[in-house]
Design an enzyme around this catalytic site. Structure first.
Site, short mmCIF file in Angstrom:
data_model
loop_
_atom_site.label_atom_id
_atom_site.label_comp_id
_atom_site.label_asym_id
_atom_site.label_seq_id
_atom_site.Cartn_x
_atom_site.Cartn_y
_atom_site.Cartn_z
N LYS A 54 0.81 -1.23 0.00
CA LYS A 54 0.00 0.00 0.00
C LYS A 54 0.84 1.27 0.00
O LYS A 54 0.51 2.25 0.65
CB LYS A 54 -0.97 -0.01 1.18
CG LYS A 54 -1.79 -1.28 1.34
CD LYS A 54 -2.43 -1.73 0.02
CE LYS A 54 -3.49 -0.78 -0.50
NZ LYS A 54 -4.10 -1.30 -1.77
N SER A 55 1.90 1.22 -0.78
CA SER A 55 2.79 2.39 -0.88
C SER A 55 2.88 2.94 -2.30
O SER A 55 3.79 3.68 -2.63
CB SER A 55 4.19 2.03 -0.37
OG SER A 55 4.16 1.68 0.99
N HIS A 65 6.73 -7.01 -2.69
CA HIS A 65 6.77 -6.43 -1.34
C HIS A 65 7.78 -7.17 -0.46
O HIS A 65 7.92 -6.84 0.72
CB HIS A 65 5.40 -6.52 -0.67
CG HIS A 65 4.29 -5.85 -1.41
ND1 HIS A 65 4.42 -4.61 -1.98
CD2 HIS A 65 3.01 -6.25 -1.67
CE1 HIS A 65 3.27 -4.27 -2.55
NE2 HIS A 65 2.42 -5.24 -2.37
N SER A 122 -4.24 2.64 4.48
CA SER A 122 -4.56 2.01 3.21
C SER A 122 -4.56 0.49 3.33
O SER A 122 -5.41 -0.20 2.77
CB SER A 122 -3.56 2.47 2.15
OG SER A 122 -3.92 1.97 0.88
N PHE A 179 -4.64 9.97 -10.06
CA PHE A 179 -5.58 9.11 -9.34
C PHE A 179 -6.93 9.05 -10.07
O PHE A 179 -7.51 7.98 -10.25
CB PHE A 179 -5.78 9.62 -7.91
CG PHE A 179 -6.74 8.78 -7.11
CD1 PHE A 179 -6.30 7.64 -6.46
CD2 PHE A 179 -8.09 9.12 -7.03
CE1 PHE A 179 -7.19 6.85 -5.73
CE2 PHE A 179 -8.98 8.33 -6.30
CZ PHE A 179 -8.52 7.20 -5.65
N LYS A 221 -8.47 6.54 -2.15
CA LYS A 221 -8.36 7.99 -2.02
C LYS A 221 -7.10 8.54 -2.67
O LYS A 221 -7.14 9.55 -3.35
CB LYS A 221 -8.39 8.41 -0.54
CG LYS A 221 -9.76 8.38 0.11
CD LYS A 221 -9.70 9.02 1.50
CE LYS A 221 -11.09 9.09 2.13
NZ LYS A 221 -11.02 9.76 3.48
#
Length: 302
Positions: free
Chosen positions: A61-62, A111, A141, A234, A258
């Site tokens: 989530k980065s 990851h 997130s 986004f 978001k």
């Protein structure tokens, strides 16, 4: 010995399922039988790397999906969204045979800790793009990701999830160890690892894309960089990129939730934030990394 799945239980008794251990690292099964999932992870160091491969390294989530699109566009010199999801080239989620089916140039991504990445990357001088995000926003997130994926069956509160994060009881475990290990590797080989902060891409996209292009040796003019920056916004990705199949998610979960800086303030209590800051200060005391936890642009604060 057969690999077994287990569930992590939070302080309120809520369970997070489909976890397993492989070489002391807690991992999600990616909806595969645990023995198969573990075999894939154990083979990652042996994966054969192509000369034109690029590695995208991120903690969960980065900005992995975002970075995958940016790098795909830069390498192909086209502001066109990839028809594939980044998971198609995710080292811990695909067999080597499946990875081999993907055409060059490949944006491999993972990851996993840097010590577990393919050994051949060293001899091939594979370039690594490291996208780092402030951990408070990454935790928020990740919470929505875990709560939104049916496979995890998690219905816990954010406060309990934060505790699991700090106790290294979430998939991939310690953000601090992951980050410090990558920083150490980057300082040792700065020509092979390029750090870009999530927050900087968000606020200064074109400038960061220019730095990326230079690092990768990609000839990209300002027109192409601006087009890629716009295509990877986004709003654009949320509208055009394929999302998770609806039968695998709940709570209307989407990869594109978001994408802002500072959303952690809507979830951390003051006490939780202060406690996290104390832990962060202690664990990162040897680091020179500078994370930003708030947006610098007035518009982003609204």
């Amino acid at each position: 010995m057969a690999t077994k799945t287990f569930a992590v239980v939070d302080a309120s008794g809520c369970t997070m399922c489909e976890q397993y251990m492989v070489d002391d690292l807690q991992m999600p099964t990616f909806m595969k039988p645990p023995d198969e999932a573990a075999a894939i992870v154990r083979n990652v160091p042996n994966i054969k790397v192509r000369d034109d491969d690029v590695m995208l390294a991120t903690f969960p989530k980065s900005g992995t999906n975002w970075g995958y699109e940016i790098l795909s566009m830069l390498l192909n010199r086209k502001a066109e969204i990839s028809p594939n999801m980044k998971v198609c080239l995710m080292l811990e989620a695909r067999t080597e045979a499946e990875l081999d089916e993907q055409p060059s140039p490949r944006v491999l991504n993972s990851h996993l800790p840097i010590a577990m990445l393919p050994r051949q990357m060293k001899e091939k001088n594979t370039k690594i793009i490291w996208i780092a995000r402030n951990p408070k926003d990454a935790i928020v997130s990740l919470y929505y990701h875990i709560a939104g994926m049916k496979m995890f069956q998690y219905n816990g509160k954010f406060a309990d999830f934060l505790t699991l994060f700090l106790e290294n009881k979430l998939p991939y475990q310690s953000w601090f160890e992951y980050t410090l290990d990558l920083e150490k590797a980057m300082l040792a080989e700065p020509d092979k690892i390029h750090l870009v902060y999530f927050e900087d891409i968000k606020e200064n996209g074109v400038a960061e894309l220019k730095r990326l292009a230079t690092f990768l040796g990609v000839d990209a003019d300002d027109e192409l960089l601006s087009a890629i920056n716009e295509k990877c916004s986004f709003k654009s990705l949320a509208a055009e990129k394929a999302d998770m199949p609806r039968d695998r998610v709940k709570n209307n979960f989407s990869f594109f939730r978001k994408g802002i800086i500072g959303d952690w303030k809507n979830h951390f209590t003051v006490a939780e934030s202060e406690n996290f800051d104390r832990i962060y200060k202690e664990k990162m005391k040897t680091s020179s990394l500078k994370f930003r936890f708030e947006p610098s642009n007035i518009e982003d604060k609204k």
